[in-house]
Scaffold this motif. Sequence first.
Motif, PDB file in Angstrom:
ATOM      1  N   ASP A  58      70.354 114.014  47.540  1.00 15.33           N
ATOM      2  CA  ASP A  58      71.754 114.445  47.439  1.00 15.33           C
ATOM      3  C   ASP A  58      72.474 114.217  48.769  1.00 15.33           C
ATOM      4  N   GLY A  59      73.813 114.102  48.690  1.00 20.33           N
ATOM      5  CA  GLY A  59      74.598 113.960  49.904  1.00 20.33           C
ATOM      6  C   GLY A  59      74.469 112.583  50.515  1.00 20.33           C
ATOM      7  N   LYS A  60      74.595 112.529  51.852  1.00 24.80           N
ATOM      8  CA  LYS A  60      74.519 111.261  52.575  1.00 24.80           C
ATOM      9  C   LYS A  60      73.530 111.383  53.730  1.00 24.80           C
ATOM     10  N   VAL A  61      72.767 110.303  53.946  1.00 23.74           N
ATOM     11  CA  VAL A  61      71.905 110.204  55.124  1.00 23.74           C
ATOM     12  C   VAL A  61      72.544 109.188  56.061  1.00 23.74           C
ATOM     13  N   LEU A  62      72.804 109.610  57.290  1.00 22.25           N
ATOM     14  CA  LEU A  62      73.416 108.730  58.283  1.00 22.25           C
ATOM     15  C   LEU A  62      72.415 108.405  59.380  1.00 22.25           C
ATOM     16  N   LYS A  63      72.434 107.151  59.804  1.00 23.72           N
ATOM     17  CA  LYS A  63      71.704 106.751  60.998  1.00 23.72           C
ATOM     18  C   LYS A  63      72.729 106.574  62.106  1.00 23.72           C
ATOM     19  N   LEU A  64      72.638 107.401  63.136  1.00 23.75           N
ATOM     20  CA  LEU A  64      73.565 107.356  64.257  1.00 23.75           C
ATOM     21  C   LEU A  64      72.883 106.679  65.437  1.00 23.75           C
ATOM     22  N   THR A  65      73.557 105.728  66.036  1.00 27.75           N
ATOM     23  CA  THR A  65      73.028 105.042  67.214  1.00 27.75           C
ATOM     24  C   THR A  65      73.935 105.352  68.391  1.00 27.75           C
ATOM     25  N   PHE A  66      73.371 105.981  69.418  1.00 24.65           N
ATOM     26  CA  PHE A  66      74.115 106.378  70.609  1.00 24.65           C
ATOM     27  C   PHE A  66      73.735 105.438  71.751  1.00 24.65           C
ATOM     28  N   VAL A  67      74.721 105.010  72.521  1.00 26.64           N
ATOM     29  CA  VAL A  67      74.454 104.138  73.660  1.00 26.64           C
ATOM     30  C   VAL A  67      75.212 104.653  74.868  1.00 26.64           C
ATOM     31  N   GLY A  68      74.554 104.691  76.019  1.00 24.27           N
ATOM     32  CA  GLY A  68      75.198 105.092  77.264  1.00 24.27           C
ATOM     33  C   GLY A  68      75.763 106.494  77.190  1.00 24.27           C
ATOM     34  N   SER A  69      77.055 106.626  77.493  1.00 23.96           N
ATOM     35  CA  SER A  69      77.684 107.952  77.531  1.00 23.96           C
ATOM     36  C   SER A  69      77.739 108.602  76.157  1.00 23.96           C
ATOM     37  N   GLY A  70      77.584 107.785  75.096  1.00 24.25           N
ATOM     38  CA  GLY A  70      77.604 108.337  73.742  1.00 24.25           C
ATOM     39  C   GLY A  70      76.493 109.323  73.484  1.00 24.25           C
ATOM     40  N   THR A  71      75.402 109.234  74.267  1.00 23.91           N
ATOM     41  CA  THR A  71      74.274 110.138  74.058  1.00 23.91           C
ATOM     42  C   THR A  71      74.607 111.573  74.462  1.00 23.91           C
ATOM     43  N   ASP A  72      75.690 111.761  75.225  1.00 17.91           N
ATOM     44  CA  ASP A  72      76.054 113.098  75.691  1.00 17.91           C
ATOM     45  C   ASP A  72      77.038 113.799  74.754  1.00 17.91           C
TER      46      ASP A  72
END
Length: 336
Positions: A259-273
């Motif tokens: 059910d719902g949605k599964v997201l794969k999030l990719t963080f790079v550099g400052s995005g990790t904060d």
Amino acid sequence: MITISDVKKIFQTKNGTVSAVDGVDMTIKDGEIFGVIGYSGAGKSTLIRMLNGLELPTDGSVDVNGQVISKAKGRKLREARQSMGMIFQHFNLLWSRTVLENIQFPLEIAGVPRGERIRKANELLHLVGLEGRGDAYPAQLSGGQKQRVGIARALANDPKVLLCDEATSALDPQTTDSILDLLVDINERLGLTIVLITHEMHVIRKICHRVAVMEAGKVVEEGDVLEVFRNPRQEVTKRFVKEVAQQQESDDILDQYPDGKVLKLTFVGSGTDQPLITSLIRRFDLEVNILQGQISQTQKGAFGTLFIHLKGEREILDQAVAFAEEQSVKVEVMER
């Protein structure tokens, strides 16, 4: 610093011809740590041996620091090799000589006076963290210490380039990390250009600035390490990145959360904060479940992946996905 132009290497065997390196073009910048990764048989070992003339290309040219290695012979080839150091997977130390004598060996061959050899060898012992072990023999050292001797020996002639042939493959993970830290320190202190080949993406991730991925004798992908981690294009590269990320198969995740949605999030550099998960929970009427994730450090910043499950009304789910895509994060909605 290093230019490889349309290089090919063909071996003749009793079973026919083998194309070990097939039309490789590559430029390695002065002072960078450049990694070449591939599985067994990809051609990476043959390629690195052509950098110092241990193998000659069947076609194409190899230029290192202004010297065309692929055409150099005799004295010119010997002089060119003195500007390059090399460390090996199995250390290749002289077992009947002490640590200090092993480090002095290249200087001895070059005709450097004994006093100068000893002074230089002791400097290098300090650089690689082996003070007080100069009188020991290789058999008395751990694997990591042996590789440190190999690194010191490779630096004896003040090379401009250090070639590493699977230099950490015979070491345990903790020792591997200590050797990689040493290579980074040497690169920063001496401004040395380092070229390493490996089949371990962890090595590339930890110390390299740029990477070339080899398969079947060809370079199939090349770029900044952070960019390759963020957006691997070739299947072989995706397999290497996945080994580091230690992710579950996406199909398995989707089966567990229908059910719902599964997201794969990719963080790079400052995005990790970014507090993205907190923002999603506060802004939207959703259930947010963190499934798995990992953040790794590279030479040019952090890289991370995170799988999350969102459950709620369809319209709110769509709004949450759109919000996530507006942030400095790559968002992939996993499809069933």
